[in-house]
Design an enzyme around this catalytic site. Structure first.
Site, mmCIF file in Angstrom:
data_model
loop_
_atom_site.group_PDB
_atom_site.id
_atom_site.type_symbol
_atom_site.label_atom_id
_atom_site.label_comp_id
_atom_site.label_asym_id
_atom_site.label_seq_id
_atom_site.Cartn_x
_atom_site.Cartn_y
_atom_site.Cartn_z
ATOM 1 N N ASP A 64 0.845 -1.191 0.000
ATOM 2 C CA ASP A 64 0.000 0.000 0.000
ATOM 3 C C ASP A 64 0.881 1.242 0.000
ATOM 4 O O ASP A 64 1.788 1.363 0.829
ATOM 5 C CB ASP A 64 -0.916 0.000 1.225
ATOM 6 C CG ASP A 64 -2.082 0.960 1.061
ATOM 7 O OD1 ASP A 64 -2.471 1.239 -0.087
ATOM 8 O OD2 ASP A 64 -2.611 1.433 2.077
ATOM 9 N N GLU B 186 -9.072 3.949 -2.448
ATOM 10 C CA GLU B 186 -7.830 3.693 -3.163
ATOM 11 C C GLU B 186 -8.091 3.019 -4.509
ATOM 12 O O GLU B 186 -9.132 2.393 -4.725
ATOM 13 C CB GLU B 186 -6.895 2.811 -2.330
ATOM 14 C CG GLU B 186 -6.637 3.345 -0.929
ATOM 15 C CD GLU B 186 -5.418 2.736 -0.266
ATOM 16 O OE1 GLU B 186 -4.557 2.183 -0.981
ATOM 17 O OE2 GLU B 186 -5.334 2.812 0.969
ATOM 18 N N GLN C 61 -3.661 2.564 14.945
ATOM 19 C CA GLN C 61 -2.573 2.977 14.053
ATOM 20 C C GLN C 61 -1.709 4.066 14.684
ATOM 21 O O GLN C 61 -0.474 4.012 14.623
ATOM 22 C CB GLN C 61 -3.160 3.470 12.732
ATOM 23 C CG GLN C 61 -2.121 3.949 11.714
ATOM 24 C CD GLN C 61 -2.776 4.541 10.476
ATOM 25 O OE1 GLN C 61 -3.999 4.548 10.335
ATOM 26 N NE2 GLN C 61 -1.961 5.035 9.561
ATOM 27 N N LYS D 183 -4.121 -1.691 10.267
ATOM 28 C CA LYS D 183 -4.441 -1.830 8.845
ATOM 29 C C LYS D 183 -4.728 -3.277 8.438
ATOM 30 O O LYS D 183 -5.476 -3.515 7.486
ATOM 31 C CB LYS D 183 -3.263 -1.335 8.001
ATOM 32 C CG LYS D 183 -2.944 0.135 8.155
ATOM 33 C CD LYS D 183 -3.859 0.972 7.299
ATOM 34 C CE LYS D 183 -3.363 2.403 7.185
ATOM 35 N NZ LYS D 183 -4.205 3.195 6.276
ATOM 36 N N GLU E 144 -9.962 12.745 7.433
ATOM 37 C CA GLU E 144 -9.856 14.038 6.762
ATOM 38 C C GLU E 144 -11.209 14.746 6.691
ATOM 39 O O GLU E 144 -11.297 15.951 6.943
ATOM 40 C CB GLU E 144 -9.314 13.851 5.346
ATOM 41 C CG GLU E 144 -7.893 13.358 5.254
ATOM 42 C CD GLU E 144 -7.544 13.042 3.814
ATOM 43 O OE1 GLU E 144 -7.053 13.946 3.116
ATOM 44 O OE2 GLU E 144 -7.791 11.894 3.381
#
Length: 385
Positions: free
Chosen positions: A108, A178, A215, A228, A333
């Site tokens: 990734d 993604e 994380q 993850k 975000e």
């Protein structure tokens, strides 16, 4: 050859004869056309298509990929071949889709300037948003192939350490929008940027689910791990690179100029538009065209030390985010780490994902003659820890 198809509804669908993504249905390799699937072992007599994965076909190489695509397009657009193809066509609603390929390795990356900058501003407000290496190489980490799952697989909320002496279910479960790249032809590195299309078969949509609290505690100094590795969802469809010819763009300008092994030989930026739905409501529309590092550069960097690539290797772009707040590809975000929750039309709010939430990611791009094509969808529903 006309790309108008005799399959009912196909010409009005983004899964038209210019798209033709590959997948696996009822244990066999298929191509999607409109709201139908064509069983390729039936029309081509087995071989690499008589399989419950795309791996054998992907390993056959670019010449075979193009030959098969041309033959499939001919079957589905020329009335003369309708009698041969139609018996092997089934409505999508009558088949069960599976994992499209066997995943060998999973890597990734972290290729969006906006995403990396947003996280830098969030967590290092007194420093430069980007680390010194970010504009010099595509930053990435080696993920866990065993937990790459097909779209529709429930995602169980992970538990882990959230801080010193603090263990429990993640309170900050998140998504990452993604684009994934699927390797067909194996090689021993280095692989040059100019050889990208000789090895990569196609693209698939990826949601790299992320437990932000786990994380944040674990990632220093070695990077993502348990936050993850619990689940990464992929679309049931792999869109061949040849279907994306109209979507190719030069790629974002880079300053400083990359080292010679990362220099772009061809335009492999992609003008694709993503859409994120939470419980059926659109909350974000990330654009892929602005990604800083392109997939040919990712592949070159991934192999420059001599690392091998294998059929079924999957590497993903990292979160796709744009300049506007409504173009961010993660909830960390969108809500600025929970400080500004997303407000839904039913009056509810989300800082991060709650049990029972369903996230669906779709993407489209320009196809031949300006007709849009779809890249499928990837969906998952959160279940309790």
């Amino acid at each position: 050859m006309s790309l108008s198809s005799w399959v009912p509804g196909a010409d009005a669908s983004p899964y038209n004869a210019s798209c033709l993504p590959y997948g696996v249905a009822d244990g066999s390799v298929v191509v999607r056309i409109g709201d139908h699937v064509l069983f390729l072992d039936g029309v081509f007599g087995g071989g690499v298509f008589a399989s419950a994965s795309l791996n054998a076909f992907m390993a056959s190489g670019p010449h075979e990929w193009r030959d098969a695509r041309e033959r499939i397009q001919r079957l589905l657009t020329d009335e003369r071949f309708r009698g041969a193809a139609e018996p092997h066509l089934k409505p999508l609603s009558e088949v069960t889709l599976g994992m499209p390929f066997e995943v060998a390795d999973y890597v990734d990356f972290y290729c969006s300037l906006e995403h990396a900058s947003n996280l830098g501003r969030m967590f290092r407000p007194d420093e430069e948003p980007l680390k010194p290496n970010w504009r010099h190489l595509p930053v990435g980490y080696h993920g866990r192939s065993g937990t790459v799952v097909p779209s529709g697989t429930p995602v169980r909320r992970p538990s882990g350490q959230r801080g010193a002496g603090d263990f429990g279910p993640s309170r900050k479960l998140d998504i990452e929008v993604e684009l994934g790249f699927v390797v067909g032809v194996p090689a021993e590195g280095p692989v040059r940027t100019s050889d990208f299309a000789s090895h990569v078969f196609g693209v698939t949509l990826v949601n790299d689910w992320s437990a932000r609290d786990i994380q944040a505690w674990e990632y220093v100094p070695l990077g993502p791990f348990l936050g993850k590795s619990f689940a990464t969802s992929v679309s049931p469809w792999v869109v061949p690179l040849d279907a994306l010819s109209a979507a190719r763009v030069p790629g974002r300008g880079q300053d400083p100029a990359p080292l010679p092994y990362l220099e772009r030989a061809e335009p492999w930026g992609l003008d694709l538009g993503f859409e994120v739905e939470l419980n059926g409501e659109v909350v974000s529309r990330p654009p892929y065209a602005g990604m800083y590092w392109t997939p040919d550069q990712m592949l070159a960097h991934m192999t420059v030390n001599g690392a091998t690539i294998r059929t079924g290797d999957l590497y993903a772009s990292g979160t796709v985010s744009g300049e506007d707040a409504a173009q961010r590809g993660s909830f960390i975000e969108l809500t600025w780490n929970g400080a500004d929750p997303v407000k839904l039309s039913d009056g509810s709010v989300r800082a991060f994902l709650e049990d029972g939430d369903t996230v669906t990611i779709t993407a489209t791009g320009p196809g031949a003659d300006g007709v849009p094509i779809a890249l499928g969808e990837v969906s998952g529903t959160i279940t309790p820890a």
